[in-house]
Design an enzyme around this catalytic site. Sequence first.
Site: not given
Ligand code: VAH
Length: 317
Positions: A12, A36, A38, A143
């Site tokens: 989603l 997902d 949800r 990330y």
């Molecule tokens: C983010 N949209 O901004 C993602 C992407 C390159 C960035 O992986 O975290």
Amino acid sequence: MKTDTILITGALGQIGSELAEKLKTIYGKNNVIISDIRDPKDVNYDGIYEVIDVLDVERIKEVIHKHNVKTVYHLAALLSGTAEKNPMFGWKLNMDTLLTFLELAKDKIIDKIFWPSSIGVFGPDTPKDNTPQNPIQTPSTVYGISKLSGEYWCKWYQQNHNVDVRSVRFPGLISWKTPAGGGTTDYAVDIYYKAIENKKYTCFLEENTYLPMLYMDDAIDAILKLMATDNNELNEFKSYNLGGLSFSPKELSIEIKKHIPEFEISYETDFRQAIADSWPSSIDDTEAKTDWGFEPKNSIEKMTEIMLTNLKIKLNK
Ligand code: VAH
């Protein structure tokens, strides 16, 4: 004999909601299982929807067995901004769940995996312009650390257990079907919504912050091309760089003003500026073009026209 099916996790979300529609047209509605977290009563989808918390391994195995899933597009993840605020959960969700699917592939329960990495694997020491496939990678975000670690796990399972896992390093993705998420690049989605709704937008990045971006149709096309390529043609054990566009908030606002002359942008930077500053401005995606025919088609002009046209309808403006 049950037909092999496809499972999309995080379906989603921004990529999943568009990938599901494309895969249904190719493989048939009953051969694509979307999932997902949800509740189904809150989901409006024409096809098979299964609730999956991707941290629940037994639930994953139950759905795979029930539907004879053989290919998994594992999209569920925390994006950069959200993960930076929830580091331990970000690591767990982004890392543990990838390992679940890599283990399932090692044990031959599933056959093939697509997993999105990101240009977030690059850091402040990486060359910013036309960033190559394998430069120095010093991610400085939760990330980016999780995505770079994931790439090396994918490589380990490929080399030690012959797992068929494919990956690309997505730049910022732009689409109109889902609202902006928790990504640092998502200013480039929200700006279109705000331009139509309010004729103005306050950007959380500085005006000259160049970031690599890609329109969603080109991203989906890349996934399909990569997954359709014979494994022997693939030379990149980790994840392929994808480029496409590079622009700044200022350049994007100028493009929007061509359609909405009264549109105004202002700037109030937040913690995401430091994330953006650690990422490349543009990407060299030669390997993706050479190995499996990556071919982005949408310019900033074309993308802006598509975004504004469809959002005017979606937002009834
Ligand atoms: C983010 N949209 O901004 C993602 C992407 C390159 C960035 O992986 O975290």
